[in-house]
Write a protein that holds these residues in place. Sequence first.
Motif, PDB file in Angstrom:
ATOM      1  N   GLU A   1       0.811  -1.215   0.000  1.00  0.00           N
ATOM      2  CA  GLU A   1       0.000   0.000   0.000  1.00  0.00           C
ATOM      3  C   GLU A   1       0.854   1.279   0.000  1.00  0.00           C
TER       4      GLU A   1
ATOM      5  N   TYR B   1      -4.714  10.610   2.211  1.00  0.00           N
ATOM      6  CA  TYR B   1      -4.095   9.899   3.339  1.00  0.00           C
ATOM      7  C   TYR B   1      -3.823  10.827   4.514  1.00  0.00           C
TER       8      TYR B   1
ATOM      9  N   THR C   1      -0.632   3.098   6.592  1.00  0.00           N
ATOM     10  CA  THR C   1      -0.721   2.167   5.453  1.00  0.00           C
ATOM     11  C   THR C   1      -0.593   0.751   5.983  1.00  0.00           C
TER      12      THR C   1
END
Lengths: 203, 214
Positions: free
Chosen positions: B22, B98, B122
């Motif tokens: 990720e 994010y 992540t």
Amino acid sequence: MVGQAAEPQLRVAGKLRHDKGLRVSNGDETDWAGLMIRVRDHQDRAAFAALFRHFAPRVKGFLMKSGAGATLAEECAQDVMATLWQKAHLFDPARASVATWVFTIARNRRIDALRKARRAEPEELDWGPEPEPDQAEVMETQQETERLGRALAGLPERQRSLIERAFYGELSHSEIAAETGLPLGTIKSRIRLALDKLRHEMM
Amino acid sequence: MTIRHHLSDQLLIGYAAGQLPEAFSLVVATHVSLCDECRARLASYDTLGGALIEDQGDVEMAEAALEAVMARIEGMPQATQRAPMRASGIFPAPLADYVGGDLSAVKWRSIGMGVKQAILPTGRDASARLLYIPAGVAVPDHGHRGMELTLVLQGAFADANDRFDRGDLEIADENLEHTPVAMAGQDCICLAATDAPLRFRKFLPRLAQPLFRI
């Protein structure tokens, strides 16, 4: 609406294709993009059924080779096809073939189902209103996938198998070979030109 | 802005195939957001995925599958509008997603010498963080295990071999040992991801590493 949807504004091989009773298969030259546009613009269920019959079994095969059991693969393939309907408005025949678009949906579904991971997506570009995409470009895009498929079939077995294993998720990122031996440069160049044009128009 | 340091084919194929950790996917998506060249290369690998789907052997669907999906889409309105993700600050949309905003939303933690970092959430197979390096300050001399990706978002850094500006990506492996220095003029902000802990040579004793999660 079924069968009576407006003709797709899509010229294939220089002639407007007439989809009679949705048996659009002319040898291997089925106009998937035309069917997808009918789904997109007219919520055409018969066109969707034709896409389903072609792509759903392929997606199921792809997912099973990626390690999904038959039940999970069936369920995910149905999800992928439902997404195809739901996100039809995002389909742009000048940017991607239907097969490529199906692949990206199936890949993302696989990441959800098998790896349970999140995948960041690039910022989307605003291509602006484009009611009449350039027909030559549409045709070129749809044919690229077929040409690439032929090139793939022509590769030595070992090399083709490496590429397939990478896409089935059998290889970690460090095991993936950087060289495919495939003519991807022309596809890249076409898309790069379209992007340059877009940037120019945005200025 | 001309980007000179790009994604490798290996990373692009890994991303197209959906096989990256990720943290690496975040770096790839952020770079592609800034780089048309890599966006076009990525599209060519997506097309390869399309060719594989097309050539795929059929596996028969369940008998009532089409009816089931038809019934599902019956009550399912097609979305009609694109909702383009757009970032206005220095973070492209996937990164802003994010962080939960732009630069002002970052929760920095000092790691010494004015250098700050913020770990991003992540998956655990690789880690991603933002690095803040004051102009003119050297990032400690470090070697790498595994692979480390460093993408410049603001300012620039340079090492003995090269210079990296906004959008440029440095791909480092265990063979690279270097001392990148943030260029004078503007503080440097980078997105870095690694699939192994870094080994610092100076200023951060090895033992402290688990503490800082780097």
